[in-house]
Design an enzyme around this catalytic site. Structure first.
Site, PDB file in Angstrom:
ATOM      1  N   HIS A 115     -36.599  12.314  55.943  1.00 54.90           N
ATOM      2  CA  HIS A 115     -36.492  11.742  57.292  1.00 54.90           C
ATOM      3  C   HIS A 115     -36.075  10.261  57.205  1.00 54.90           C
ATOM      4  O   HIS A 115     -35.181   9.810  57.926  1.00 54.90           O
ATOM      5  CB  HIS A 115     -37.857  11.885  57.990  1.00 54.90           C
ATOM      6  CG  HIS A 115     -37.947  11.278  59.359  1.00 54.90           C
ATOM      7  ND1 HIS A 115     -38.122  12.026  60.503  1.00 54.90           N
ATOM      8  CD2 HIS A 115     -37.900   9.984  59.777  1.00 54.90           C
ATOM      9  CE1 HIS A 115     -38.165  11.218  61.557  1.00 54.90           C
ATOM     10  NE2 HIS A 115     -38.038   9.971  61.143  1.00 54.90           N
ATOM     11  N   GLU A 116     -36.695   9.521  56.287  1.00 53.41           N
ATOM     12  CA  GLU A 116     -36.372   8.092  56.153  1.00 53.41           C
ATOM     13  C   GLU A 116     -34.965   7.894  55.585  1.00 53.41           C
ATOM     14  O   GLU A 116     -34.234   7.001  56.014  1.00 53.41           O
ATOM     15  CB  GLU A 116     -37.411   7.377  55.270  1.00 53.41           C
ATOM     16  CG  GLU A 116     -38.844   7.415  55.792  1.00 53.41           C
ATOM     17  CD  GLU A 116     -38.968   7.039  57.261  1.00 53.41           C
ATOM     18  OE1 GLU A 116     -38.239   6.163  57.737  1.00 53.41           O
ATOM     19  OE2 GLU A 116     -39.803   7.668  57.949  1.00 53.41           O
TER      20      GLU A 116
HETATM   21 CO    CO Z   1     -38.074   8.051  61.960  1.00 51.23          CO
END
Ligand code: CO
Length: 166
Positions: free
Chosen positions: A132-133
């Site tokens: 996600h990052e």
């Molecule tokens: Co985020």
């Protein structure tokens, strides 16, 4: 340091590699990002979510004995074919939760604050958080990862929840 929320163009920007020669104080950067992440109840926070345009993020692993840390110029070296779906949140999208499918396990490389290249394997929430990052650093938000229908349902729920708490 302030949290950048959607909509903001920097969240759509593909960031450039972090350059160690620019004399940025990594200890301080890491400390500030980690405090902002923890006080916002997050487990990951990317550079563009605090208005910075280089490739790094901080994350907190599920293992309570590992303190949160900064990952610079992170890469995925290998991802499992097996995928899993899990409801994700994002500090830049308050109260929005979307089920996102991602590879379950990954092997990753990053540079730590001491300029060491590290290779680790991640699974479960840790694997999901890293992916996600890393997406953030490519200008991709979790809202870009799902169908229009799934997104519409999640937005509807978000509005409902906002109505309830206000
Ligand atoms: Co985020």
């Amino acid at each position: 340091m302030k949290l950048i929320k959607h909509p903001d163009d920097i969240l759509k920007q593909k960031l450039e590699d972090f350059d160690f020669d620019q004399g940025i104080n990594l200890e301080e950067l890491e400390k500030n990002m980690i405090s902002l992440m923890l006080e916002s109840n997050g487990i990951g926070l990317s550079a563009n979510q605090v208005g910075l345009d280089k490739r790094f993020f901080v994350m907190k692993l599920q293992d309570p004995n590992t303190p949160p840390f900064i990952l610079i110029n992170p890469k995925i070296l290998w991802a499992s074919e097996q995928q899993s779906e899990f409801e994700e949140g994002c500090l830049s999208f308050p109260e929005l939760f979307i089920p996102v499918k991602r590879p379950s396990k990954i092997k990753v490389e990053y540079i730590d604050k001491y300029k060491n290249t590290c290779i680790i394997e991640l699974n479960g929430i840790d694997s999901r958080c890293f992916q996600h990052e890393l997406d953030h650093l490519d200008g991709i938000c979790f809202t870009d990862k799902v169908s229009k229908l799934k997104l519409a349902l999640a937005l509807k729920k978000q509005r409902k929840n906002n109505g309830r708490t206000k």
